[in-house]
Every structure is written in structure tokens, then in C-alpha cells.
Design an enzyme around this catalytic site. Structure first.
Site, PDB file in Angstrom:
ATOM      1  N   CYS A 145       0.838  -1.205   0.000  1.00 28.01           N
ATOM      2  CA  CYS A 145       0.000   0.000   0.000  1.00 28.01           C
ATOM      3  C   CYS A 145       0.867   1.247   0.000  1.00 28.01           C
ATOM      4  CB  CYS A 145      -0.928  -0.008   1.211  1.00 28.01           C
ATOM      5  SG  CYS A 145      -1.926   1.488   1.359  1.00 28.01           S
ATOM      6  N   CYS A 148      -0.316   4.127   2.193  1.00 30.93           N
ATOM      7  CA  CYS A 148      -0.072   3.909   3.631  1.00 30.93           C
ATOM      8  C   CYS A 148       1.407   4.122   3.971  1.00 30.93           C
ATOM      9  CB  CYS A 148      -0.438   2.490   4.053  1.00 30.93           C
ATOM     10  SG  CYS A 148      -1.949   1.842   3.344  1.00 30.93           S
ATOM     11  N   ASP A 149       2.292   3.580   3.159  1.00 32.50           N
ATOM     12  CA  ASP A 149       3.688   3.451   3.579  1.00 32.50           C
ATOM     13  C   ASP A 149       4.692   4.252   2.761  1.00 32.50           C
ATOM     14  OD1 ASP A 149       2.807   1.632   5.480  1.00 32.50           O
ATOM     15  OD2 ASP A 149       3.024  -0.074   4.141  1.00 32.50           O
TER      16      ASP A 149
END
Ligand code: NAP
Length: 329
Positions: A145, A148-149
Site C-alpha cells: 500500500c 499507507c507506507d
């Protein structure tokens, strides 16, 4: 843990305990609906209680946590909040459903449970390469993701695996942070839409490694490099990346609902526009199981709230079982 009697007909059964399901549980419990939640199997990596956030480390984009929070801790907080208002949990996986008559029926192996309404929040899973060390290094250089990261990879050289829209979208997004992004694709042409391909080809930070797959991940504490293999010659070579984003697709967890609930061609549940209602009256769906576009914890939580309110209103209109306490808090 108390287990419900087989004769109980619950107001609402919630299947799945990620951000969507647990938010639905908080709202349903606060509306005095005494929800029963099937939270999944602790031993499973794909159906574990808490959903995909149990596999992530820092979550920095969930509002309300200015210093960030670990994914598992966030989900334990969600769960504690749902429990505080009276959600009852069954730590197991639903094995069969029958939504053809009401009350709806749900089984865990031989044991049957019944409810007037159902909220499906079984989520989706990222597809993974299935190579050694992949799961161990997830959250330590390996991710699925970028939203997200990606932030954690400022200045890194990253490999993105896949040739579809997800891979191109993730690679393009990651160039905001990374010095260099190498898209490793197993063929010599992309599956992604033309416009996204053009964008990637024009991006000076993106390189392509055609006809290759990743076969080895190096590093003990965190990812320190990968080994790629040419699909035709079998020749192996190192690729010195410190980030690896696997973008080979997602699969919604909808096997249980095949032939029961309407799905799109990729297996995502279909909900009525502006609502969480499925094709079966009294069955609602929220979170990633019905969303292949946003796939964020906050959007899943938002749709979980919607599902609980939809279920409460449906009960008031159809069963008169709901207590008058509002779900608006
Ligand atoms: P996808 O279209 O199925 O593409 C998956 C890619 O991963 C393919 O290029 C495939 O290679 C590769 N792949 C699959 N298994 C692999 C493996 N084991 N090892 C190496 N490579 C592997 O999946 P997606 O990109 O997630 O897209 C899913 C759907 O969502 C599509 O309909 C897409 O259009 C849509 N989507 C749209 C957007 C957007 O419009 N912004 C963004 C993301 C997704 P092959 O090409 O060789 O099969």
C-alpha cells in the site's frame, strides 16, 4: 467469552472485524442493537481479527493520532470501544450463510446463528508473490500500500511489482518520495490503461525492468535488496532496492457470498449508490469488500458507520426491534 444460544435471533450480525466492521459494531452497540460480531480466526494471516491493519506498522494518516499509531494498536482500540458498548465477539470464521429467508442464518461449521440484519465487512486481501521472507519483511521494507507506507521511503530506491493500473498508480505516487522507482513486470508490455502508462513512461524517476520476476528478498531486520530473474533465460541478478511494493492485485473476501450477493466482475460486493444496502433487503456491506477504489482505514470506518445506521433504520422500519437510541453520536 459467552456464546450465544442457538435460539437467539439477533438484531444484527457483523461478519468481519477490520475498521469497517468494528465501526459498525460501535454504532450498532450504542444504538442498543447488541451486535454479534464474527471477528475471524487468530491463526490465519488472511482472515485474522482486525483485518489488513494487523499487518501494517505505523499508521500516520488515521485522523486523531498526530504522532501516528501502530496498525494493530489502532485495531485493538477499535475493538475495545466496540466491546465497551456491548458488542459480543465470536473469534471464529463464518463458514456458510443462508440469506434466502429471514431471519438470516450464519454458520460456524455446525453451529447456527440467526439475525434480522447482516453487515458484511469481510474486507479484501492483497495478493502477494508468495516467496520466502515476504510476510516476515512486510512492514519492514515490503508493503502492498503506497498510500499507507510511501512516506517512509523518502530518498530510497523502490521496486514495484506488477504491470496493471495499481502498479503504475503506486509507482507514480511513490516518485513523490523515492529517488528512483523500478517497475518489475513479468511481461514486456503493461496491462495498465494507456493514460497511466504514458504518465509512467514520461516520469524521469520511473524505470522498467521487463520480463523479470522477483525471486528472493534479502535482509533480516529490514529489506536490503532483492534478486530478480529473467522469465525466459532464468538469469538472476541483484536489484539494490530498500523498498518493495507488491501491486499484483487485490481479492475481496467474498467466496462465502458467491451466488448470494450481487458482485462486480472482480468479486467486489455491489451496494446501492449512497447506501450500504446490497441486493438482499436487510443485508448491508461496508469497507473494502465493496470498495476497490479508496481502500483506506478511514473510508472503511466511514462506511461501517453508514452500515450500522442503515441497519438500525431498516430494523425500525421492518422489525421494530431497534431501541430508539440514535446512532448519531
Ligand atoms: P490487475 O489489473 O489484475 O494487474 C495485476 C498485474 O500484476 C498484472 O500486470 C499481472 O501481470 C501482474 N501479476 C499478477 N500476478 C503476478 C505474480 N504472481 N507475479 C508477478 N506479477 C504478477 O490488478 P490491479 O492493477 O490491481 O487492477 C485491478 C483492477 O482495478 C483493474 O480493473 C484496474 O483497472 C483497476 N484499478 C484502477 C485504477 C485507476 O483507474 N486509477 C487504479 C488501480 C486499479 P500480467 O499483466 O502478466 O497478467
Amino acid at each position: 467469552m459467552s456464546t450465544p444460544s442457538d435460539d437467539d435471533v439477533r438484531n444484527v450480525i457483523i461478519i468481519g472485524s477490520g475498521p469497517a466492521g468494528l465501526t459498525a459494531a460501535i454504532y450498532a452497540a450504542r444504538a442498543n442493537l447488541e451486535p454479534l460480531m464474527f471477528e475471524g480466526e487468530p491463526s490465519s494471516t488472511s482472515d485474522q481479527p482486525g483485518g489488513q491493519l494487523m499487518l501494517t506498522t505505523d499508521v500516520e494518516n488515521y485522523p486523531g493520532f498526530p504522532d501516528g499509531i501502530m496498525g494493530p494498536e489502532l485495531m485493538l482500540n477499535f475493538r475495545a470501544q466496540a466491546e465497551r458498548f456491548g458488542t459480543e465477539f465470536v473469534t471464529d470464521k463464518v463458514t456458510a450463510v443462508d440469506f434466502s429467508t429471514r431471519p438470516f442464518r450464519v454458520w460456524v461449521r455446525e453451529r447456527e446463528y440467526r439475525a434480522e440484519t447482516i453487515i458484511v465487512s469481510t474486507g479484501a486481501r492483497s495478493l502477494w508473490l508468495g516467496i520466502e521472507n515476504e510476510q516476515r519483511l512486510t512492514g519492514h521494507g515490503v508493503s502492498s500500500c503506497a498510500t499507507c507506507d510511501g512516506f517512509f521511503f523518502r530518498g530510497h530506491h523502490i521496486a514495484v511489482i506488477g504491470g496493471g493500473d495499481s502498479a503504475i498508480e503506486e509507482a507514480t505516487f511513490l516518485t513523490k518520495f523515492a529517488d528512483k522507482v523500478t517497475i518489475v513486470h513479468r511481461r514486456d508490455e503493461l496491462r495498465a490503461s494507456k493514460i497511466m502508462q504514458d504518465r509512467a513512461f514520461a516520469n524521469p524517476k520511473i524505470e522498467f525492468l521487463w520480463n523479470h520476476t522477483v525471486v528472493e528478498l534479502e535482509g533480516t531486520e529490514k529489506l536490503e535488496g532483492v534478486v530478480v530473474e529473467h522469465v525466459e533465460t532464468g538469469e538472476r541478478s541483484p536489484l539494490p532496492v530498500t523498498g518493495l511494493f507488491v501491486a499484483i492485485g487485490h481479492k475481496p473476501n467474498t467466496d462465502l457470498f458467491q451466488g448470494v450477493l450481487d458482485m462486480d466482475e472482480n468479486g467486489y460486493l455491489e451496494t446501492r449508490s449512497g447506501s450500504t444496502a446490497t441486493n438482499i433487503d436487510g443485508v448491508f456491506a461496508c469497507g473494502d469488500v465493496q470498495d476497490h477504489v479508496y481502500r483506506q482505514a478511514i473510508t472503511a470506518a466511514g462506511s461501517g458507520c453508514m452500515a450500522a445506521i442503515d441497519a438500525e433504520r431498516w430494523l425500525e422500519a421492518n422489525v421494530h426491534a431497534a431501541a430508539p437510541a440514535g446512532a448519531s453520536g
